[in-house]
Design a protein around this motif. Structure first.
Motif, PDB file in Angstrom:
ATOM      1  N   LYS A   1     -13.698   1.172   3.639  1.00 18.54           N
ATOM      2  CA  LYS A   1     -13.210   0.717   4.943  1.00 18.54           C
ATOM      3  C   LYS A   1     -14.273  -0.045   5.738  1.00 18.54           C
ATOM      4  O   LYS A   1     -13.957  -0.974   6.457  1.00 18.54           O
TER       5      LYS A   1
ATOM      6  N   PHE B   1     -14.221  -3.763   4.574  1.00 23.79           N
ATOM      7  CA  PHE B   1     -13.032  -4.619   4.665  1.00 23.79           C
ATOM      8  C   PHE B   1     -13.243  -5.757   5.661  1.00 23.79           C
ATOM      9  O   PHE B   1     -13.959  -5.617   6.653  1.00 23.79           O
ATOM     10  N   THR B   2     -12.597  -6.877   5.382  1.00 23.23           N
ATOM     11  CA  THR B   2     -12.617  -7.994   6.316  1.00 23.23           C
ATOM     12  C   THR B   2     -11.808  -7.633   7.560  1.00 23.23           C
ATOM     13  O   THR B   2     -11.002  -6.700   7.556  1.00 23.23           O
ATOM     14  N   SER B   3     -12.044  -8.409   8.618  1.00 28.43           N
ATOM     15  CA  SER B   3     -11.309  -8.175   9.855  1.00 28.43           C
ATOM     16  C   SER B   3      -9.905  -8.774   9.745  1.00 28.43           C
ATOM     17  O   SER B   3      -9.628  -9.593   8.890  1.00 28.43           O
TER      18      SER B   3
ATOM     19  N   LEU C   1      -7.100  -7.673   8.695  1.00 27.10           N
ATOM     20  CA  LEU C   1      -6.246  -7.392   7.543  1.00 27.10           C
ATOM     21  C   LEU C   1      -4.875  -6.941   8.029  1.00 27.10           C
ATOM     22  O   LEU C   1      -4.768  -6.298   9.060  1.00 27.10           O
ATOM     23  N   PRO C   2      -3.820  -7.275   7.251  1.00 26.31           N
ATOM     24  CA  PRO C   2      -2.530  -6.653   7.562  1.00 26.31           C
ATOM     25  C   PRO C   2      -2.636  -5.150   7.349  1.00 26.31           C
ATOM     26  O   PRO C   2      -3.495  -4.673   6.606  1.00 26.31           O
ATOM     27  N   ALA C   3      -1.770  -4.403   8.031  1.00 28.80           N
ATOM     28  CA  ALA C   3      -1.776  -2.950   7.881  1.00 28.80           C
ATOM     29  C   ALA C   3      -1.537  -2.583   6.419  1.00 28.80           C
ATOM     30  O   ALA C   3      -0.802  -3.267   5.715  1.00 28.80           O
ATOM     31  N   ALA C   4      -2.165  -1.494   5.976  1.00 32.22           N
ATOM     32  CA  ALA C   4      -1.956  -1.027   4.606  1.00 32.22           C
ATOM     33  C   ALA C   4      -0.493  -0.661   4.420  1.00 32.22           C
ATOM     34  O   ALA C   4       0.145  -0.138   5.329  1.00 32.22           O
ATOM     35  N   GLY C   5       0.025  -0.950   3.232  1.00 32.30           N
ATOM     36  CA  GLY C   5       1.415  -0.601   2.950  1.00 32.30           C
ATOM     37  C   GLY C   5       1.553   0.894   2.701  1.00 32.30           C
ATOM     38  O   GLY C   5       0.614   1.545   2.248  1.00 32.30           O
ATOM     39  N   PRO C   6       2.725   1.460   3.008  1.00 33.40           N
ATOM     40  CA  PRO C   6       2.981   2.855   2.655  1.00 33.40           C
ATOM     41  C   PRO C   6       3.420   2.932   1.194  1.00 33.40           C
ATOM     42  O   PRO C   6       3.747   1.913   0.587  1.00 33.40           O
ATOM     43  N   ARG C   7       3.437   4.117   0.629  1.00 36.24           N
ATOM     44  CA  ARG C   7       4.064   4.320  -0.679  1.00 36.24           C
ATOM     45  C   ARG C   7       5.536   3.924  -0.564  1.00 36.24           C
ATOM     46  O   ARG C   7       6.193   4.267   0.409  1.00 36.24           O
ATOM     47  N   PHE C   8       6.037   3.246  -1.581  1.00 33.89           N
ATOM     48  CA  PHE C   8       7.445   2.861  -1.561  1.00 33.89           C
ATOM     49  C   PHE C   8       8.314   4.098  -1.704  1.00 33.89           C
ATOM     50  O   PHE C   8       8.120   4.889  -2.627  1.00 33.89           O
TER      51      PHE C   8
ATOM     52  N   PRO D   1       6.975  -2.809  -4.200  1.00 33.17           N
ATOM     53  CA  PRO D   1       6.080  -3.932  -4.436  1.00 33.17           C
ATOM     54  C   PRO D   1       4.939  -3.682  -5.422  1.00 33.17           C
ATOM     55  O   PRO D   1       4.165  -4.593  -5.692  1.00 33.17           O
TER      56      PRO D   1
ATOM     57  N   ALA E   1      -9.796 -11.306  -0.646  1.00 35.51           N
ATOM     58  CA  ALA E   1      -9.261 -11.381   0.716  1.00 35.51           C
ATOM     59  C   ALA E   1      -9.554 -10.094   1.479  1.00 35.51           C
ATOM     60  O   ALA E   1      -9.735 -10.097   2.698  1.00 35.51           O
ATOM     61  N   LEU E   2      -9.613  -9.004   0.740  1.00 32.08           N
ATOM     62  CA  LEU E   2      -9.852  -7.702   1.349  1.00 32.08           C
ATOM     63  C   LEU E   2     -11.302  -7.538   1.792  1.00 32.08           C
ATOM     64  O   LEU E   2     -11.590  -6.879   2.780  1.00 32.08           O
ATOM     65  N   LEU E   3     -12.216  -8.139   1.047  1.00 29.09           N
ATOM     66  CA  LEU E   3     -13.627  -7.788   1.219  1.00 29.09           C
ATOM     67  C   LEU E   3     -14.535  -8.935   1.651  1.00 29.09           C
ATOM     68  O   LEU E   3     -15.628  -8.688   2.164  1.00 29.09           O
TER      69      LEU E   3
ATOM     70  N   ASN F   1     -15.698 -11.920   3.876  1.00 33.30           N
ATOM     71  CA  ASN F   1     -15.740 -12.810   5.038  1.00 33.30           C
ATOM     72  C   ASN F   1     -16.707 -13.945   4.742  1.00 33.30           C
ATOM     73  O   ASN F   1     -17.641 -13.782   3.947  1.00 33.30           O
TER      74      ASN F   1
ATOM     75  N   LYS G   1     -20.835  -7.218  -0.723  1.00 30.81           N
ATOM     76  CA  LYS G   1     -19.481  -6.677  -0.640  1.00 30.81           C
ATOM     77  C   LYS G   1     -19.045  -6.051  -1.953  1.00 30.81           C
ATOM     78  O   LYS G   1     -18.216  -5.150  -1.969  1.00 30.81           O
TER      79      LYS G   1
ATOM     80  N   TRP H   1      -6.179   4.306  -3.451  1.00 32.13           N
ATOM     81  CA  TRP H   1      -5.039   3.895  -2.618  1.00 32.13           C
ATOM     82  C   TRP H   1      -5.498   3.179  -1.337  1.00 32.13           C
ATOM     83  O   TRP H   1      -4.791   2.303  -0.819  1.00 32.13           O
TER      84      TRP H   1
ATOM     85  N   SER I   1      -3.368  -0.081  -1.400  1.00 28.27           N
ATOM     86  CA  SER I   1      -2.347  -0.229  -0.363  1.00 28.27           C
ATOM     87  C   SER I   1      -2.575  -1.508   0.440  1.00 28.27           C
ATOM     88  O   SER I   1      -1.624  -2.152   0.884  1.00 28.27           O
ATOM     89  N   ARG I   2      -3.835  -1.895   0.605  1.00 28.86           N
ATOM     90  CA  ARG I   2      -4.126  -3.133   1.335  1.00 28.86           C
ATOM     91  C   ARG I   2      -3.953  -4.365   0.448  1.00 28.86           C
ATOM     92  O   ARG I   2      -3.612  -5.436   0.933  1.00 28.86           O
TER      93      ARG I   2
ATOM     94  N   ALA J   1      -0.332  -5.018   0.677  1.00 31.63           N
ATOM     95  CA  ALA J   1       0.018  -5.666   1.950  1.00 31.63           C
ATOM     96  C   ALA J   1      -0.325  -7.151   1.925  1.00 31.63           C
ATOM     97  O   ALA J   1       0.339  -7.962   2.567  1.00 31.63           O
TER      98      ALA J   1
END
Lengths: 408, 408
Positions: free
Chosen positions: A9, A12-14, A16-23, B70, B112-114, B116, B172, B257, B261-262, B265
């Motif tokens: 965490k 992570f880049t700034s 970011l879209p919110a993490a997805g939940p488990r489907f 997804p 994209a996640l990591l 910048n 990173k 996860w 999860s990100r 997303a």
């Protein structure tokens, strides 16, 4: 595995879209998403087409793009050119077609070509959410052109172009879904298409035409595509998501080579999935006209069913924009209703729908609107779902008033 | 259509890649690209698998992601988890797997996640060009870790991490292809994997492990993947491009996860092509072990053929890095040779190869190196191509000297 022990965490880049939940599966009343009717997938014919085309061309899978270049599987491009000529008034050859990984990739590629941060793009005031989001993500200023029951109002476009010109601004394109407009379902008449092309030429603004629903028309048909009338002014995209199946990720773009060649250069996915392309080409080369005739009939019947359910449950409290094709129904509730307040209670009742503000350039102007997709759910689900929506809406807003549910 | 009459070019964004040319087919000696052997595509079995799986699950194609979420087609994710457990020492379930549209998309999503702009990432000094380019495009500073015949030198990594720490920099990630390193073909020994994980943990640097060639091993096998040893420190990606076919655009990622999860997303392609996923799942669930055993045998035989041709044509003028699996051969010519000067005359003679500088963190250090892919061309093409390369090289540089072509 515990991600606290190792600090991803912090890395992570700034933004970011919110993490997805488990489907967790779909809720019972799933009225969103460009899905199709599962009973209308021709599994037996697709299985035969897949076996045939793999036996014939399977060895080519060993090579990126099947060794046939980055524009896509040539038989599929030839089919696209043929169906556009027969159905959409477009003269194109396989050389003018780029196969894309869904029409969403078409939007991404065109946007990357034309949109710098701060650029202005024009869209229909109510518009496909995925397009709005993509343009905004690139930093575009997204301005609305007004719609009426037949689509873009030419006077609104003229006014907008003139006032932008006065500010020294040339919009990068007008993005439009002229044939089964998303979400309003209208078909733009030919005279407006011609007038809009004249305005666009005068102001030097390309038309970015998205026809992803144009294969699914009721009996009335539709005028020629913008691209068919004035190819040099238009970038045209389409999809097989609606005419066949969205889990296949195949769309296409048709444009002048000066545009297409640069879209190809920007397409960095190593090609669009070969089996998806091969099976569509093999099946649709033989069965396209029959398939869309039969599918459109089933969809129109489902639409009628949904319209009846909406009239039954909402009575005079709803304005219905009956589409002339496609897979969704646009509705307007009384101005007092803000549909965004219904989203959570509807979800609690197992129902999801598209709130108007998510499908509008200026969300605030679309608060009483909503979109319901009717292709995937069966008729019993449509009945029960629309009833649930009316109940939730009544509980939240008093609308529709029970007892008011008379046929309009 | 004449793009001068309508000025798209004035509207294009800055810094676009150059427009692509019309595809004109491959030259006779095509020694680049991660292609496979067309004779090794099991067309008959793939056709049967396609027909079976479409008959069973075809109706699901009507729904985005087949209505199954997804992360990808569950039977394919279950297969990935199983084969990683049996072959790569990885304990994972289908829930830990994300199907991607090729492993290139895996690199894009992780980046994209990591990454910048201005961030530092570590890579092997000689490295997959597609990864280097993707990291640089995002504005990363890409720093090399030194390699020897067994892969990453632990002392070089330790030194680099310490000196970065002294500057207050945490990279990173360390991007590595430990199993059939691209382009050098080495397999990192277990003790180095363990030492590298210890260093990475000490400095808080995730390992970004790309195992896209690890299914194609000669008899010696390979130690467990980094992810198998320390899953919490590693993001693991792989592909079916090499084990089956690159025209199918299917890869996978396995990660904690908090990361996966990100990545989900950020995956905005509407899903990976369903038929590509379904057919791979159906075929490989039954035939994977047989398939890779047989394919690896064919590839090793072709490699031996190419090595013989290189020895025959270049004699003592070449250093050969015989890979322990995979589809490419890394070569070093005498330091006096700059392979970039051979690119144009080789192309004129119908031959393309990967120049070392394109596959290196610091291009200047790789001038005498080149990479030849051997999976796609047949043996006669390999013979004639290597002979052509030697002739071109001799004409440009005097190396190899004719008469010097003795077996080393």
């Amino acid at each position: 595995m515990n991600d606290v022990t190792f600090g991803y965490k912090d890395l992570f880049t700034s933004n970011l879209p919110a993490a997805g939940p488990r489907f967790g599966g779909f809720p019972p009343f799933y009225f969103i998403g460009g899905n199709n009717d599962p009973t209308q997938i021709p599994s037996e014919k697709l299985a035969a087409s897949a076996a045939d085309v793999i036996r014939r061309d399977g060895h080519l899978l060993a090579i990126y793009n099947m060794g046939l270049g980055p524009q896509g599987y040539p038989p599929l491009r030839a089919f696209v050119a043929d169906k556009l000529s027969r159905h959409r008034g477009i003269k194109a050859t396989a050389d003018d077609v780029l196969i894309t990984s869904g029409s969403g990739q078409g939007i991404d590629l065109v946007s990357a070509l034309l949109v710098n941060p701060g650029d202005t793009v024009l869209i229909e005031e109510f518009c496909y959410q995925g397009a709005i989001n993509r343009f905004r993500k690139l930093g575009a200023k997204v301005l609305p052109v007004r719609l009426d029951d037949e689509g873009i109002r030419v006077d609104s476009l003229a006014e907008t172009l003139a006032s932008l010109k006065a500010e020294g601004v040339t919009p990068k394109f007008l993005y439009t879904i002229p044939t089964i407009q998303n979400p309003t379902g209208s078909i733009l008449p030919l005279d407006r298409r011609i007038a809009i092309l004249a305005l666009a030429k005068e102001y030097g603004v390309p038309i970015f035409e998205d026809e992803c629903y144009a294969d699914l028309l009721w009996a009335g048909g539709a005028p020629a595509a913008f691209y068919g009338i004035a190819p040099e002014q238009v970038i045209h995209i389409g999809s097989f998501s609606k005419s066949l199946a969205p889990a296949l990720r195949v769309g296409y773009a048709v444009a002048d080579w000066s545009v297409l060649s640069r879209m190809i250069a920007g397409k960095s996915d190593g090609g669009t999935g070969a089996l998806d392309q091969m099976v569509i080409a093999e099946y649709f080369s033989k069965h396209f006209d029959d398939h869309i005739a039969s599918l459109s009939k089933v969809l129109e019947d489902k639409l009628d069913h949904m319209v009846e359910a909406v009239e039954r449950e909402f009575g005079t409290s709803v304005q219905i924009f009956r589409p002339q094709g496609g897979i969704f129904l646009w509705l307007k509730l009384p101005d007092a209703v803000d549909v965004t307040t219904l989203v959570k209670p509807a979800a609690d009742a197992g129902l999801v729908f598209n709130a108007g503000p998510d499908w509008a350039c200026n969300g605030g102007e679309a608060k009483p609107y909503l979109r319901l997709c009717f292709a995937m759910p069966d008729k019993a689900t449509i009945d029960a779902g629309v009833k649930t929506l009316a109940r939730v809406c009544h509980e939240q807003t008093g609308i529709p008033a029970f007892g008011d549910n008379v046929k309009r």
